[in-house]
Scaffold this motif. Structure first.
Motif, PDB file in Angstrom:
ATOM      1  N   ASP A 137       0.923  -1.118   0.075  1.00 54.65           N
ATOM      2  CA  ASP A 137       0.125  -0.009  -0.017  1.00 54.65           C
ATOM      3  C   ASP A 137       0.943   1.315  -0.068  1.00 54.65           C
ATOM      4  OD1 ASP A 137      -1.753   2.088   0.617  1.00 54.65           O
ATOM      5  OD2 ASP A 137      -2.984   0.990   1.732  1.00 54.65           O
ATOM      6  N   LYS A 138       0.818   1.953  -1.059  1.00 51.91           N
ATOM      7  CA  LYS A 138       1.794   3.204  -1.074  1.00 51.91           C
ATOM      8  C   LYS A 138       1.349   4.187  -0.095  1.00 51.91           C
ATOM      9  CE  LYS A 138       2.409   3.472  -6.199  1.00 51.91           C
ATOM     10  NZ  LYS A 138       2.209   4.215  -7.348  1.00 51.91           N
ATOM     11  N   LEU A 139       0.221   4.344   0.335  1.00 52.31           N
ATOM     12  CA  LEU A 139      -0.220   5.511   1.406  1.00 52.31           C
ATOM     13  C   LEU A 139       0.402   4.968   2.817  1.00 52.31           C
ATOM     14  CD1 LEU A 139      -3.685   5.741   0.609  1.00 52.31           C
ATOM     15  CD2 LEU A 139      -1.995   7.411   0.168  1.00 52.31           C
ATOM     16  N   LYS A 140       0.680   3.577   3.126  1.00 49.65           N
ATOM     17  CA  LYS A 140       1.328   3.176   4.051  1.00 49.65           C
ATOM     18  C   LYS A 140       2.849   3.340   4.159  1.00 49.65           C
ATOM     19  CE  LYS A 140      -2.519   0.067   5.465  1.00 49.65           C
ATOM     20  NZ  LYS A 140      -2.904  -1.201   5.698  1.00 49.65           N
ATOM     21  N   ASN A 158       4.606   5.745   2.417  1.00 51.44           N
ATOM     22  CA  ASN A 158       4.712   7.065   2.200  1.00 51.44           C
ATOM     23  C   ASN A 158       6.321   7.484   2.317  1.00 51.44           C
ATOM     24  OD1 ASN A 158       4.399   9.513   1.434  1.00 51.44           O
ATOM     25  ND2 ASN A 158       3.225  10.242   3.122  1.00 51.44           N
ATOM     26  N   ASN A 159       6.815   7.422   3.608  1.00 50.09           N
ATOM     27  CA  ASN A 159       8.016   7.810   3.538  1.00 50.09           C
ATOM     28  C   ASN A 159       9.089   6.749   3.445  1.00 50.09           C
ATOM     29  OD1 ASN A 159       7.327   6.655   6.100  1.00 50.09           O
ATOM     30  ND2 ASN A 159       8.328   8.174   7.173  1.00 50.09           N
ATOM     31  N   ASN A 171      -2.304   3.127  -6.202  1.00 54.06           N
ATOM     32  CA  ASN A 171      -2.642   3.001  -4.892  1.00 54.06           C
ATOM     33  C   ASN A 171      -1.446   1.893  -4.400  1.00 54.06           C
ATOM     34  OD1 ASN A 171      -4.274   5.011  -4.341  1.00 54.06           O
ATOM     35  ND2 ASN A 171      -5.942   3.542  -5.016  1.00 54.06           N
ATOM     36  N   LEU A 186       9.167   4.889   0.877  1.00 58.05           N
ATOM     37  CA  LEU A 186       9.170   4.210  -1.010  1.00 58.05           C
ATOM     38  C   LEU A 186      10.631   4.119  -1.213  1.00 58.05           C
ATOM     39  CD1 LEU A 186       6.841   3.917  -2.509  1.00 58.05           C
ATOM     40  CD2 LEU A 186       7.166   6.274  -3.465  1.00 58.05           C
TER      41      LEU A 186
END
Length: 113
Positions: free
Chosen positions: A42-45, A47-48, A89, A50
């Motif tokens: 999950d890209k949102l989870k 975030n930092n 996402n 990546l």
């Protein structure tokens, strides 16, 4: 480039940022499809984090290249990257399906007398 298609079969495991499923490559030339593992991040989870995911992909890609170009039986134990792609996402990493047992269970079983 041919876009591959994967059907999720069974949840194998979960982590803080991802889920791993047993999947089948429905675009495979094999009439039964190729069974693999797909890690869906999950890209949102992440975030930092990546850059860590990108680093994981770089390492897996390098290992795939090394293993493909060497005739070294020691490299047969290296998990092989098969594919990866990104959606808006998610980051999806497809690797070969290597064990029907959890690595933790395998390690702890070997420690038993």
């Amino acid at each position: 480039m041919v876009r591959k298609s994967y059907n999720l079969l069974q949840l194998i495991g979960t982590g803080e940022f991802s889920e791993v499923f047993k999947c089948i490559d429905t675009s495979s030339t094999n009439s039964f499809g190729t069974v693999s593992a797909i890690k869906i991040i999950d890209k949102l989870k992440v975030n930092n984090k990546l850059r860590l995911i990108k680093r994981e992909l770089e390492i897996l890609a390098k290992l795939k290249h090394v293993c493909r170009n060497k005739n070294d039986h020691h490299l047969e134990n290296v998990l092989q990257l098969q594919d990866y792609f990104m959606t808006s996402n998610h980051i999806c990493i497809i690797t070969e399906m290597c064990l029907d047992i959890d690595l933790y269970d395998l390690i702890t079983d070997k420690k038993q007398p």
